[in-house]
Design a protein around this motif. Structure first.
Motif, mmCIF file in Angstrom:
data_model
loop_
_atom_site.group_PDB
_atom_site.id
_atom_site.type_symbol
_atom_site.label_atom_id
_atom_site.label_comp_id
_atom_site.label_asym_id
_atom_site.label_seq_id
_atom_site.Cartn_x
_atom_site.Cartn_y
_atom_site.Cartn_z
ATOM 1 N N ARG A 210 -28.787 -20.563 0.896
ATOM 2 C CA ARG A 210 -28.657 -22.014 0.671
ATOM 3 C C ARG A 210 -28.540 -22.316 -0.827
ATOM 4 N N SER A 211 -29.429 -21.715 -1.606
ATOM 5 C CA SER A 211 -29.441 -21.969 -3.047
ATOM 6 C C SER A 211 -28.120 -21.562 -3.685
ATOM 7 N N GLU A 212 -27.638 -20.386 -3.340
ATOM 8 C CA GLU A 212 -26.407 -19.869 -3.938
ATOM 9 C C GLU A 212 -25.197 -20.707 -3.546
ATOM 10 N N THR A 213 -25.110 -21.056 -2.273
ATOM 11 C CA THR A 213 -23.947 -21.813 -1.792
ATOM 12 C C THR A 213 -23.933 -23.226 -2.354
ATOM 13 N N ILE A 214 -25.070 -23.887 -2.356
ATOM 14 C CA ILE A 214 -25.131 -25.255 -2.893
ATOM 15 C C ILE A 214 -24.849 -25.253 -4.383
ATOM 16 N N ALA A 215 -25.301 -24.222 -5.100
ATOM 17 C CA ALA A 215 -24.997 -24.121 -6.532
ATOM 18 C C ALA A 215 -23.494 -24.040 -6.762
ATOM 19 N N LYS A 216 -22.792 -23.281 -5.929
ATOM 20 C CA LYS A 216 -21.323 -23.165 -6.057
ATOM 21 C C LYS A 216 -20.661 -24.506 -5.807
ATOM 22 N N VAL A 217 -21.122 -25.220 -4.776
ATOM 23 C CA VAL A 217 -20.567 -26.546 -4.472
ATOM 24 C C VAL A 217 -20.791 -27.495 -5.654
ATOM 25 N N LEU A 218 -21.989 -27.497 -6.193
ATOM 26 C CA LEU A 218 -22.301 -28.417 -7.281
ATOM 27 C C LEU A 218 -21.512 -28.100 -8.544
ATOM 28 N N ASN A 219 -21.313 -26.822 -8.820
ATOM 29 C CA ASN A 219 -20.488 -26.449 -9.972
ATOM 30 C C ASN A 219 -19.049 -26.890 -9.783
ATOM 31 N N ASP A 220 -18.549 -26.801 -8.558
ATOM 32 C CA ASP A 220 -17.193 -27.270 -8.278
ATOM 33 C C ASP A 220 -17.111 -28.790 -8.421
ATOM 34 N N MET A 221 -18.098 -29.500 -7.907
ATOM 35 C CA MET A 221 -18.121 -30.955 -8.030
ATOM 36 C C MET A 221 -18.230 -31.382 -9.492
ATOM 37 N N ARG A 222 -19.007 -30.633 -10.230
ATOM 38 C CA ARG A 222 -19.153 -30.934 -11.653
ATOM 39 C C ARG A 222 -17.818 -30.747 -12.373
ATOM 40 N N ALA A 223 -17.106 -29.684 -12.036
ATOM 41 C CA ALA A 223 -15.808 -29.426 -12.658
ATOM 42 C C ALA A 223 -14.808 -30.525 -12.311
ATOM 43 N N ARG A 224 -14.937 -31.082 -11.119
ATOM 44 C CA ARG A 224 -14.037 -32.172 -10.699
ATOM 45 C C ARG A 224 -14.495 -33.524 -11.231
ATOM 46 N N ASP A 225 -15.689 -33.601 -11.788
ATOM 47 C CA ASP A 225 -16.253 -34.834 -12.338
ATOM 48 C C ASP A 225 -16.180 -35.970 -11.312
ATOM 49 N N CYS A 226 -16.652 -35.661 -10.109
ATOM 50 C CA CYS A 226 -16.505 -36.625 -9.014
ATOM 51 C C CYS A 226 -17.734 -37.517 -8.813
ATOM 52 N N LEU A 227 -18.871 -37.131 -9.392
ATOM 53 C CA LEU A 227 -20.072 -37.943 -9.279
ATOM 54 C C LEU A 227 -20.745 -38.039 -10.645
#
Length: 300
Positions: free
Chosen positions: A76-93
């Motif tokens: 869970r920790s690893e997968t959510i970290a990947k999602v958040l890094n992708d969201m951060r790169a997209r500057d969506c939130l």
């Protein structure tokens, strides 16, 4: 207490519990569950982003859950970290612009085992409860007068710059207990030595509240401490998070709270101090019970 003071306190409490107020997003949010445990709230803006990751977040009519294959703390920790890094790169939130590189443990209740860990700035995306430690520092003069040390936050702080604060406070990261966190923050924010803090810190309870803003939903629980300091002691900030410290009388503190110059949750921590030490009594304040109930609000 005067009507002006009572109205001012109600304004502070309404702000710090805005998620529970009429007109909030609460009625439109979906629950966020992990391992069949309720751990947060998902607002529409967050839901729109989570739908981009259907292999991670499963949407139901009234809730989001994590995919069944994410069945361990590590996965869970690893997968959510990947999602958040992708969201951060997209500057969506917006909240991810305040990335801290600081991990919080996600639990359904403080006593329960952690389900996964998450970047601090992302917790509000999921309406996950965060925990912290706050200390009210005070002195008692020779004539019996009580005074409180109040900090003023740096103008460069990411959140609530330039507002009044407790003597020291900090978020509870994944590797610290509440008391360890408090000792650390006392040293960094007020230059209170580890020896003095260990000797004088007194755990006195907790507050809880839930507000929402542009960053998301913030259910928070704060472990509270008191520390009586020598009258000869003067706090000094080490980590540049505090701009200055003031030693105020109780009437000065009360006035500052209702002038909306305090970081809201810090105002509540100070309010709790005033109740516990008898500076607010049932005879003085007709809304005594109501105020107390609003500084212990549920997160979920």
């Amino acid at each position: 207490m005067s009507d002006v003071w009572s109205l001012g306190i109600q304004r502070v409490l309404t702000r710090v519990n805005s998620f529970h107020q009429p007109g909030s997003s609460k009625s439109k949010c979906k629950l966020f569950l992990c391992n069949a445990q309720n751990i947060g709230w998902i607002r529409d803006d967050a839901a729109n982003q989570l739908r981009q990751y259907p292999n991670v977040f499963i949407e139901h009519s009234d809730r989001f859950t994590l995919s069944d294959h994410l069945n361990t703390y590590e996965s869970r920790s690893e997968t959510i970290a990947k999602v958040l890094n992708d969201m951060r790169a997209r500057d969506c939130l917006k909240t991810l612009r305040g990335w801290r590189d600081e991990l919080y443990l996600v639990k359904s209740a403080y006593k329960n085992p952690p389900l996964f860990e998450i970047e601090r700035s992302a917790a509000s995306i999921f309406g996950i409860r965060k925990y912290g430690s706050h200390v009210n520092g005070y002195v008692i003069d020779d004539d019996g007068t009580w005074r409180m040390w109040i900090g003023k936050r740096s103008e460069t702080k990411q959140t609530f710059p330039g507002m009044y604060d407790n003597l020291a406070a900090g978020g509870l990261s994944h590797d610290l207990t509440p008391t360890e966190c408090m000792i650390k923050e006392c040293e960094e924010e007020a230059q209170i030595s580890k020896e003095l803090a260990t000797k004088k810190l007194k755990a006195v309870g907790a507050i809880s509240y839930c507000y929402e803003d542009d960053d998301g939903i913030h259910p928070e629980g704060e472990f509270l401490y008191d520390i009586q300091l020598p009258t000869t002691f003067t706090p000094n900030n080490v980590d540049s998070e505090m701009e200055n410290f003031y030693l105020w009388t109780i009437p000065q503190v009360k006035q500052a709270i209702i002038e909306d110059n305090f970081k809201p949750n810090c105002a509540v921590a100070v309010l709790d101090f005033l109740f516990r030490h008898g500076f607010i009594t049932p005879e003085q304040e007709s809304n005594y019970f109501d105020i107390l109930s609003q500084i212990h609000m549920p997160g979920h």
